[in-house]
Design a protein around this motif. Structure first.
Motif, PDB file in Angstrom:
ATOM      1  N   VAL A 147      61.647  55.682  85.246  1.00  0.00           N
ATOM      2  CA  VAL A 147      62.319  55.768  84.307  1.00  0.00           C
ATOM      3  C   VAL A 147      62.708  56.959  83.635  1.00  0.00           C
ATOM      4  N   ASP A 148      62.512  57.820  84.898  1.00  0.00           N
ATOM      5  CA  ASP A 148      63.422  59.075  84.815  1.00  0.00           C
ATOM      6  C   ASP A 148      64.650  59.291  85.628  1.00  0.00           C
ATOM      7  N   LEU A 149      64.185  58.118  86.786  1.00  0.00           N
ATOM      8  CA  LEU A 149      65.969  58.170  87.429  1.00  0.00           C
ATOM      9  C   LEU A 149      66.657  57.451  86.805  1.00  0.00           C
ATOM     10  N   THR A 150      66.169  56.274  85.893  1.00  0.00           N
ATOM     11  CA  THR A 150      66.733  55.303  85.285  1.00  0.00           C
ATOM     12  C   THR A 150      68.045  56.248  83.910  1.00  0.00           C
ATOM     13  N   ALA A 151      67.010  57.108  82.913  1.00  0.00           N
ATOM     14  CA  ALA A 151      67.363  57.987  82.264  1.00  0.00           C
ATOM     15  C   ALA A 151      68.277  59.000  83.041  1.00  0.00           C
ATOM     16  N   ALA A 152      68.054  59.465  84.071  1.00  0.00           N
ATOM     17  CA  ALA A 152      69.415  60.695  84.789  1.00  0.00           C
ATOM     18  C   ALA A 152      70.595  59.542  85.128  1.00  0.00           C
ATOM     19  N   GLU A 153      70.818  58.138  85.349  1.00  0.00           N
ATOM     20  CA  GLU A 153      71.720  57.707  86.418  1.00  0.00           C
ATOM     21  C   GLU A 153      72.184  56.377  85.340  1.00  0.00           C
ATOM     22  N   ARG A 154      72.086  56.443  84.084  1.00  0.00           N
ATOM     23  CA  ARG A 154      72.364  55.660  82.455  1.00  0.00           C
ATOM     24  C   ARG A 154      72.855  54.094  82.976  1.00  0.00           C
ATOM     25  N   PHE A 155      72.580  53.265  84.396  1.00  0.00           N
ATOM     26  CA  PHE A 155      72.437  51.959  85.093  1.00  0.00           C
ATOM     27  C   PHE A 155      73.077  51.489  84.095  1.00  0.00           C
ATOM     28  N   ASP A 156      74.063  50.820  84.911  1.00  0.00           N
ATOM     29  CA  ASP A 156      74.679  49.423  83.867  1.00  0.00           C
ATOM     30  C   ASP A 156      74.603  48.174  83.335  1.00  0.00           C
ATOM     31  N   MET A 157      73.417  48.457  84.499  1.00  0.00           N
ATOM     32  CA  MET A 157      73.326  46.670  84.631  1.00  0.00           C
ATOM     33  C   MET A 157      71.707  47.227  85.526  1.00  0.00           C
ATOM     34  N   ALA A 158      70.399  45.627  85.521  1.00  0.00           N
ATOM     35  CA  ALA A 158      69.671  46.826  86.045  1.00  0.00           C
ATOM     36  C   ALA A 158      68.560  45.136  86.535  1.00  0.00           C
ATOM     37  N   ILE A 159      67.984  44.694  87.232  1.00  0.00           N
ATOM     38  CA  ILE A 159      67.125  43.695  87.777  1.00  0.00           C
ATOM     39  C   ILE A 159      66.409  44.045  88.591  1.00  0.00           C
ATOM     40  N   ALA A 160      64.842  43.415  87.760  1.00  0.00           N
ATOM     41  CA  ALA A 160      63.795  43.634  88.572  1.00  0.00           C
ATOM     42  C   ALA A 160      62.990  42.561  89.418  1.00  0.00           C
ATOM     43  N   LEU A 161      62.647  42.495  90.541  1.00  0.00           N
ATOM     44  CA  LEU A 161      62.090  41.399  91.333  1.00  0.00           C
ATOM     45  C   LEU A 161      60.726  40.715  91.267  1.00  0.00           C
ATOM     46  N   HIS A 162      60.263  40.199  91.159  1.00  0.00           N
ATOM     47  CA  HIS A 162      59.089  39.540  91.285  1.00  0.00           C
ATOM     48  C   HIS A 162      59.098  38.372  91.874  1.00  0.00           C
ATOM     49  N   THR A 163      57.619  38.088  91.639  1.00  0.00           N
ATOM     50  CA  THR A 163      57.511  36.406  92.318  1.00  0.00           C
ATOM     51  C   THR A 163      56.256  36.007  91.381  1.00  0.00           C
ATOM     52  N   GLN A 164      56.515  35.012  91.126  1.00  0.00           N
ATOM     53  CA  GLN A 164      57.292  33.578  91.859  1.00  0.00           C
ATOM     54  C   GLN A 164      57.517  32.283  90.759  1.00  0.00           C
ATOM     55  N   GLU A 207      66.269  50.398  75.197  1.00  0.00           N
ATOM     56  CA  GLU A 207      67.259  51.722  74.899  1.00  0.00           C
ATOM     57  C   GLU A 207      68.094  51.777  75.447  1.00  0.00           C
ATOM     58  N   TYR A 208      68.435  51.160  76.532  1.00  0.00           N
ATOM     59  CA  TYR A 208      70.100  51.145  76.651  1.00  0.00           C
ATOM     60  C   TYR A 208      71.215  50.017  75.998  1.00  0.00           C
ATOM     61  N   ARG A 209      70.522  48.525  76.037  1.00  0.00           N
ATOM     62  CA  ARG A 209      70.837  48.051  75.293  1.00  0.00           C
ATOM     63  C   ARG A 209      72.269  47.379  76.402  1.00  0.00           C
ATOM     64  N   LYS A 210      71.646  47.305  77.743  1.00  0.00           N
ATOM     65  CA  LYS A 210      72.699  46.836  78.247  1.00  0.00           C
ATOM     66  C   LYS A 210      71.594  45.705  79.326  1.00  0.00           C
ATOM     67  N   PRO A 211      72.931  44.695  80.002  1.00  0.00           N
ATOM     68  CA  PRO A 211      72.795  43.938  80.603  1.00  0.00           C
ATOM     69  C   PRO A 211      70.782  43.713  81.971  1.00  0.00           C
ATOM     70  N   GLY A 212      69.819  43.483  81.621  1.00  0.00           N
ATOM     71  CA  GLY A 212      68.495  44.137  81.953  1.00  0.00           C
ATOM     72  C   GLY A 212      68.116  42.306  82.377  1.00  0.00           C
ATOM     73  N   PHE A 213      67.399  42.484  82.883  1.00  0.00           N
ATOM     74  CA  PHE A 213      67.230  40.945  84.703  1.00  0.00           C
ATOM     75  C   PHE A 213      65.414  41.301  84.524  1.00  0.00           C
TER      76      PHE A 213
END
Length: 404
Positions: free
Chosen positions: A296-313, A361-367
């Motif tokens: 969360v702290d990294l995301t808040a500091a950098e304000r990413f334009d898109m985020a992708i979380a990798l899981h399986t399966q 939180e950011y209303r940006k594309p997240g996956f």
């Protein structure tokens, strides 16, 4: 045969990788070993003989350069030369060259990939690609460092994280393979998936957290050892078993992907977990765990334009969250699905995940991307097939942010 004493953290596949042999050969030489059971430190095992030759180090040689020249992985070269300093080769010294398996990359996914492998590969990647930057963004419950990698210097920012769930650790080497391939293409000014990588990295900055849950990954790969600082608690939470292959949580039995402040209270009601365990316990409060707070702290500091979380399966892509997602998210998910062969899914009945919080939180594309198919933990035999699905999807995300 060469005798070898099992060290803490060793597994069947790690030993096989270290000595550049096939796991089946190691099992044949040690019939009492089981491919499904943890190997006790201190056990004497026998390593089958392998063919090897020697090389005399020349001026300006590097470990990576020698490995590439003889089609070896860096892991295999260092394993065959335990006294070799990977940061400084001395001209004239002899190094042992194990039998080649045609692998010259830094990231080696022939065995379990955990915190130790990640740290070694990060050092090698930084040395090979000075434009790739590694930093520590926090520490796990047990004090293991949480690393973030930055590649590129563009104004648009893409974030990808992996191994939030312990038994989904295969996502870490998959993501690290992608980072290495992208860095190599950028270094030589080449193309990847028909994209000019150097130009794209001038438009896009890639931020990667390759291993969100290092404590849990160690448990899932190595089992519970008697010297673990939370031995008795973990044994209780895992119903008396020292086998942790199915463990998803962190070292305190908290499911990190139920930790984020996006309708967390609803997720607590839905899960109805009665306390710490291998999965589904959201913790005593949102962001109670240091791993989630660091993300969360990294995301808040950098304000990413898109985020992708990798899981399986499951070979699925989740793109929405309670209607807070931006209009372009659904189209992007379909594009990712076309690139990978995965199904784009509009998900309901799920809260408090990283993707959920990012969108909320950011209303940006997240996956959230559920890689591969089968049963967790996915077998390493499927690594190449899953990578072939992941790579074009991530390249599509970079292409979109680069405006191409």
């Amino acid at each position: 045969m060469l005798p070898y004493v099992v060290q803490p953290g060793d597994t069947l596949l790690r030993i096989a990788r270290r000595f550049h042999i096939h796991a089946a050969a190691l099992l044949a030489a040690n019939p009492r070993l089981s491919p499904a059971a943890p190997i006790a430190p201190g056990l004497l095992v026998f390593i089958p003989e392998q063919n090897a030759s020697c090389y005399c180090v020349q001026p300006c040689d590097t470990v990576l350069g020698v490995a590439e020249r003889f089609s070896l992985s860096v892991h295999a070269l260092l394993a065959a030369n335990p006294r070799l300093d990977p940061k400084q080769l001395v001209p004239g010294q002899l190094v042992t060259l194990p039998e080649s398996e045609g692998c010259s990359s830094i990231v080696d996914a022939r065995g379990e990939y955990g915190p130790a492998e990640l740290e070694q590969d990060l050092a090698a990647l930084e040395k090979s690609y000075p434009f790739l930057h590694v930093q520590t963004i926090g520490a796990s419950v047990l004090g293991l460092p949480l690393y973030a990698l930055r590649l590129g210097d563009g104004g648009r920012k893409l974030h990808i994280n992996a191994a939030m769930h312990a038994n989904e650790w295969i996502t870490t080497p998959l993501l690290m393979r992608f980072v290495e391939e992208l860095a190599a293409a950028g270094a030589r000014g080449g193309r990847m998936a028909d994209l000019d990588v150097r130009q794209a990295l001038g438009e896009v900055t890639l931020w990667v957290v390759p291993l969100v849950n290092p404590d849990g990954v160690k448990l899932a790969q190595e089992g519970l050892q008697p010297d673990h600082p939370l031995y008795h608690e973990l044994l209780q939470w895992n119903h008396g078993s020292r086998r942790f292959r199915r463990w998803k949580a962190n070292a305190r039995g908290v499911d990190l992907n139920d930790q984020f402040p996006a309708f967390w209270e609803e997720e607590v009601k839905r899960r109805a977990a009665d306390g710490p365990g291998r999965r589904d316990y959201p913790g005593p409060a949102p962001l109670s765990e240091p791993e989630a707070r660091a993300l969360v702290d990294l995301t808040a500091a950098e304000r990413f334009d898109m985020a992708i979380a990798l899981h399986t399966q499951g070979q699925e892509i989740y793109w929405n969250y309670r209607g807070y997602e931006p209009p372009e998210s659904e189209g992007l998910a379909r594009a990712f699905g076309l690139a990978s062969g995965y199904k784009s899914v509009k998900l309901t009945g799920s809260d408090a995940g990283y993707k959920d919080w990012f969108i909320y939180e950011y209303r940006k594309p997240g996956f959230t991307v559920e890689l591969g198919s089968g049963v967790n933990p996915l077998a390493l035999d499927c690594f190449e097939d899953v990578y072939d699905e992941l790579k074009p999807m991530l390249m599509r995300a970079i292409r979109y942010l680069a405006g191409q």
